[in-house]
Enzyme design. Structure first.
Site, PDB file in Angstrom:
ATOM      1  N   GLU A 283      33.994  46.815  41.301  1.00 19.84           N
ATOM      2  CA  GLU A 283      33.742  46.119  42.560  1.00 19.84           C
ATOM      3  C   GLU A 283      33.902  47.071  43.743  1.00 19.84           C
ATOM      4  OE1 GLU A 283      35.107  41.566  41.314  1.00 19.84           O
ATOM      5  OE2 GLU A 283      36.559  42.944  42.221  1.00 19.84           O
TER       6      GLU A 283
ATOM      7  N   ASP B  25      30.712  39.281  47.301  1.00 18.62           N
ATOM      8  CA  ASP B  25      31.745  39.083  46.289  1.00 18.62           C
ATOM      9  C   ASP B  25      32.811  38.126  46.815  1.00 18.62           C
ATOM     10  OD1 ASP B  25      33.049  39.350  43.885  1.00 18.62           O
ATOM     11  OD2 ASP B  25      33.467  41.496  44.091  1.00 18.62           O
TER      12      ASP B  25
ATOM     13  N   THR C 293      31.856  39.796  41.064  1.00 18.50           N
ATOM     14  CA  THR C 293      32.304  39.190  39.812  1.00 18.50           C
ATOM     15  C   THR C 293      33.293  38.074  40.107  1.00 18.50           C
ATOM     16  OG1 THR C 293      32.015  41.238  38.563  1.00 18.50           O
ATOM     17  CG2 THR C 293      33.551  39.615  37.649  1.00 18.50           C
TER      18      THR C 293
ATOM     19  N   LYS D 161      41.776  41.831  45.659  1.00 13.51           N
ATOM     20  CA  LYS D 161      40.751  41.511  44.675  1.00 13.51           C
ATOM     21  C   LYS D 161      41.176  42.065  43.319  1.00 13.51           C
ATOM     22  CE  LYS D 161      36.495  42.290  45.601  1.00 13.51           C
ATOM     23  NZ  LYS D 161      36.148  41.046  44.869  1.00 13.51           N
ATOM     24  N   GLY D 162      40.542  41.561  42.282  1.00  9.20           N
ATOM     25  CA  GLY D 162      40.810  42.070  40.942  1.00  9.20           C
ATOM     26  C   GLY D 162      41.433  41.061  40.011  1.00  9.20           C
TER      27      GLY D 162
END
Length: 290
Positions: A157, A135, A78, A148-149
């Site tokens: 994820e 990703d 994403t 991440k995030g």
């Protein structure tokens, strides 16, 4: 035969890249040869400076061209960089170059993009083993640990990417750092129940000492406040962004302390998961392997 297939695939990729150079000012690049445990290669790009979106497109396309084969189960990340990997997968399925692919999206918006491109989708409920996941990342340290995030999809994820035989990370050079922490706030997904208590508990963890814990507001897909309501993830949870002024000294310890905190659903530290990082920079494409 496998070597010949890879050679043919590389030739097709280079031809495509040269066509892109003529129409989009995106230079061609070729795969690198390994040197030791990690390898890196840079190929000079077009003299005209590439935009960040062009850089993201190059690594997104390369990840699919180099790591996805027919018959695979693929995890779809994403974010603005992963978007191009999904786009490329859709193109290659539509052209028939790839067949018998099923994919697992890591967010609602990735699911919607994949569906619009005709990519067959499944879930972890039916496919717990993935061949590859692709990703982006918000930060990458020298040991290939990640933050991440930033886009709010860290739980899904991590659930998908930890199940993949290979986890390919795609970034532009701005995401490469000497250490995690100061360059990008660390997202932590928490339950809405007593969220202020959980926020304070997180901030008081020994490994998080000195951080500024901020509840994400507005859209869950950005850590920049863009609304007055608390941001809600695809899973119905909240996100606390941890702002650090100094490097995180021990990312694995912090990951463990956060995970062991009651009320924390998941955190954005991805340690020991990365297979390779494809990096787009002003002077070319480089690949680092774990």
């Amino acid at each position: 035969a496998q070597s010949q297939q890879k050679t043919e695939a590389t030739m097709k990729f280079v031809a495509t890249a040269f066509a892109a150079l003529a129409t989009q000012n995106v230079a061609a690049f070729s795969p690198s040869a390994p040197v030791g445990r990690r390898f890196s290669t840079s190929i000079r790009m077009a003299e005209k400076a590439l935009t960040q979106d062009e850089l993201k497109k190059m690594v997104g396309y390369k990840s699919v061209d180099d790591y996805v084969e027919s018959g695979m189960v693929v995890g779809l990340g994403t974010g603005s960089t992963a978007y191009f990997a999904v786009e490329r997968l859709g193109q290659k399925l539509a052209s028939g170059e790839l067949k018998d692919i099923v994919a697992i999206p890591t967010s609602i918006r990735t699911k919607e993009q994949a569906e619009s491109l005709g990519i067959p989708l499944v879930t972890l409920n039916t496919h717990s083993k993935l061949d590859v996941a692709i990703d982006g990342a918000d930060e990458v340290d020298p040991d290939l640990n990640l933050v991440k995030g930033g886009g709010g999809a860290l739980l899904r994820e991590k659930m998908v990417e930890v199940c993949a035989d290979k986890f390919i990370v795609i970034v532009d050079e701005s995401k490469i750092c000497d250490g995690l922490g100061p360059g990008f706030p660390l997202p932590v997904e928490i339950t809405p129940f007593c969220h202020e208590h959980t926020l304070r508990t997180i901030a008081a963890l020994p490994s998080c000492a000195g951080c500024d814990a901020v509840l994400r507001m507005g859209s869950s897909s950005t850590n920049v406040p863009d609304g007055d309501e608390i941001a809600v993830t695809d899973n119905g949870n909240y996100i606390v962004d941890l702002h650090f002024t100094e490097l995180i000294k021990d990312a694995p310890t912090m990951a463990t302390e956060l995970k062991n905190t009651v009320g924390v659903v998941e955190h954005g530290i991805f340690c020991g998961m990365t297979t390779a990082v494809i990096i787009a920079g002003s002077d070319g494409i480089s690949v680092k392997e774990a």
